[in-house]
Design a protein around this motif. Structure first.
Motif, short mmCIF file in Angstrom:
data_model
loop_
_atom_site.label_atom_id
_atom_site.label_comp_id
_atom_site.label_asym_id
_atom_site.label_seq_id
_atom_site.Cartn_x
_atom_site.Cartn_y
_atom_site.Cartn_z
N ILE A 10 0.82 -1.16 -0.12
CA ILE A 10 -0.06 0.08 -0.13
C ILE A 10 0.78 1.31 0.13
CG2 ILE A 10 -1.80 1.17 1.29
CD1 ILE A 10 -2.80 -1.31 2.44
N ALA A 11 2.07 1.14 0.91
CA ALA A 11 2.72 2.44 0.99
C ALA A 11 3.52 2.42 -0.50
CB ALA A 11 3.71 2.19 2.01
N ASP A 12 3.95 1.54 -1.13
CA ASP A 12 4.57 1.70 -2.45
C ASP A 12 3.68 2.16 -3.47
OD1 ASP A 12 7.16 0.54 -1.24
OD2 ASP A 12 6.84 -1.10 -2.24
N ASP A 13 2.47 1.74 -3.25
CA ASP A 13 1.43 2.18 -4.37
C ASP A 13 1.19 3.82 -4.01
OD1 ASP A 13 1.08 -0.26 -5.33
OD2 ASP A 13 -0.88 -0.70 -4.61
N VAL A 14 1.18 4.20 -2.88
CA VAL A 14 1.13 5.67 -2.64
C VAL A 14 2.20 6.43 -3.31
CG1 VAL A 14 0.99 7.61 -0.99
CG2 VAL A 14 -0.26 5.52 -0.68
N ILE A 15 3.59 6.00 -2.88
CA ILE A 15 4.62 6.38 -3.43
C ILE A 15 4.69 6.37 -4.87
CG2 ILE A 15 7.24 6.14 -3.81
CD1 ILE A 15 7.08 5.20 -0.86
N ALA A 16 4.47 5.49 -5.69
CA ALA A 16 4.45 5.61 -7.03
C ALA A 16 3.23 6.36 -7.73
CB ALA A 16 3.69 3.86 -7.56
N SER A 20 4.26 9.25 -10.28
CA SER A 20 3.58 9.51 -11.71
C SER A 20 2.56 10.45 -11.74
CB SER A 20 2.73 8.10 -12.02
OG SER A 20 1.35 7.91 -11.12
N ARG A 21 2.71 11.33 -10.64
CA ARG A 21 1.84 12.52 -10.36
C ARG A 21 0.26 12.28 -10.56
NH1 ARG A 21 6.59 14.59 -13.00
NH2 ARG A 21 7.31 16.37 -12.08
N LYS A 22 -0.11 11.07 -10.21
CA LYS A 22 -1.51 10.89 -9.91
C LYS A 22 -1.98 11.54 -8.50
CE LYS A 22 -2.23 6.18 -11.39
NZ LYS A 22 -2.79 4.90 -10.93
N LEU A 23 -1.11 11.55 -7.85
CA LEU A 23 -1.15 12.34 -6.47
C LEU A 23 -0.10 13.44 -6.56
CD1 LEU A 23 -1.60 9.55 -3.73
CD2 LEU A 23 -2.96 11.16 -4.35
N LEU A 56 8.76 7.87 6.32
CA LEU A 56 9.58 8.13 5.34
C LEU A 56 9.42 9.70 4.65
CD1 LEU A 56 9.21 5.15 3.03
CD2 LEU A 56 11.25 5.87 4.03
N ARG A 57 8.41 10.53 5.52
CA ARG A 57 8.08 11.74 5.34
C ARG A 57 7.27 11.92 3.91
NH1 ARG A 57 13.53 14.70 7.02
NH2 ARG A 57 13.49 14.06 9.17
N VAL A 58 6.65 10.84 3.39
CA VAL A 58 5.94 10.97 2.51
C VAL A 58 4.52 11.85 2.46
CG1 VAL A 58 4.57 9.70 0.37
CG2 VAL A 58 6.89 8.93 1.38
N ILE A 59 4.03 11.50 3.77
CA ILE A 59 2.72 12.02 4.35
C ILE A 59 3.13 12.70 5.63
CG2 ILE A 59 1.27 10.40 3.07
CD1 ILE A 59 0.91 9.04 5.97
N ARG A 60 1.81 13.49 5.89
CA ARG A 60 1.60 14.07 7.13
C ARG A 60 0.14 14.15 7.60
NH1 ARG A 60 -0.53 19.06 5.76
NH2 ARG A 60 -0.16 19.79 3.84
N ARG A 61 -0.03 13.90 8.66
CA ARG A 61 -1.32 13.84 9.22
C ARG A 61 -1.74 15.19 9.71
NH1 ARG A 61 -1.99 7.67 11.50
NH2 ARG A 61 -0.13 6.89 10.56
N GLN A 62 -3.01 15.49 9.59
CA GLN A 62 -3.60 16.79 10.26
C GLN A 62 -4.46 16.25 11.07
OE1 GLN A 62 -3.60 19.76 7.10
NE2 GLN A 62 -2.66 20.96 8.47
#
Length: 79
Positions: A10-16, A20-23, A56-62
């Motif tokens: 799941i983490a790898d999918d988010v990074i991908a 790929s600029r989907k996110l 990995l600092r890919v996301i931040r929670r608010q």
């Protein structure tokens, strides 16, 4: 060859998706329940993938707002 754990996948999918600029930086990730349904995994598995992405600092929670993608320039390199 060993299978990759679900939380890692799941983490790898988010990074991908970011690469790929989907996110894009600032985009909100789906809720835990949405990801649970999409991947057919438990709440804990999604939490573990979020913990990995956060480390990995890919996301931040608010608190009360959600989980957001950060700028890839701020990411930690994978070990």
């Amino acid at each position: 060859m060993r299978e990759v754990p679900d939380y890692w996948r799941i983490a790898d999918d988010v990074i991908a998706d970011v690469r790929s600029r989907k996110l894009k930086p600032g985009d909100r990730l789906p809720s835990i329940s949405e990801l649970r349904e999409r991947y057919g995994v438990s709440h804990g598995t999604v939490q573990m993938s979020y913990a990995r992405l956060e480390a990995l600092r890919v996301i931040r929670r608010q608190q009360g707002k959600g989980v957001f993608v950060t700028d890839p320039n701020t990411w930690m390199r994978e070990p």
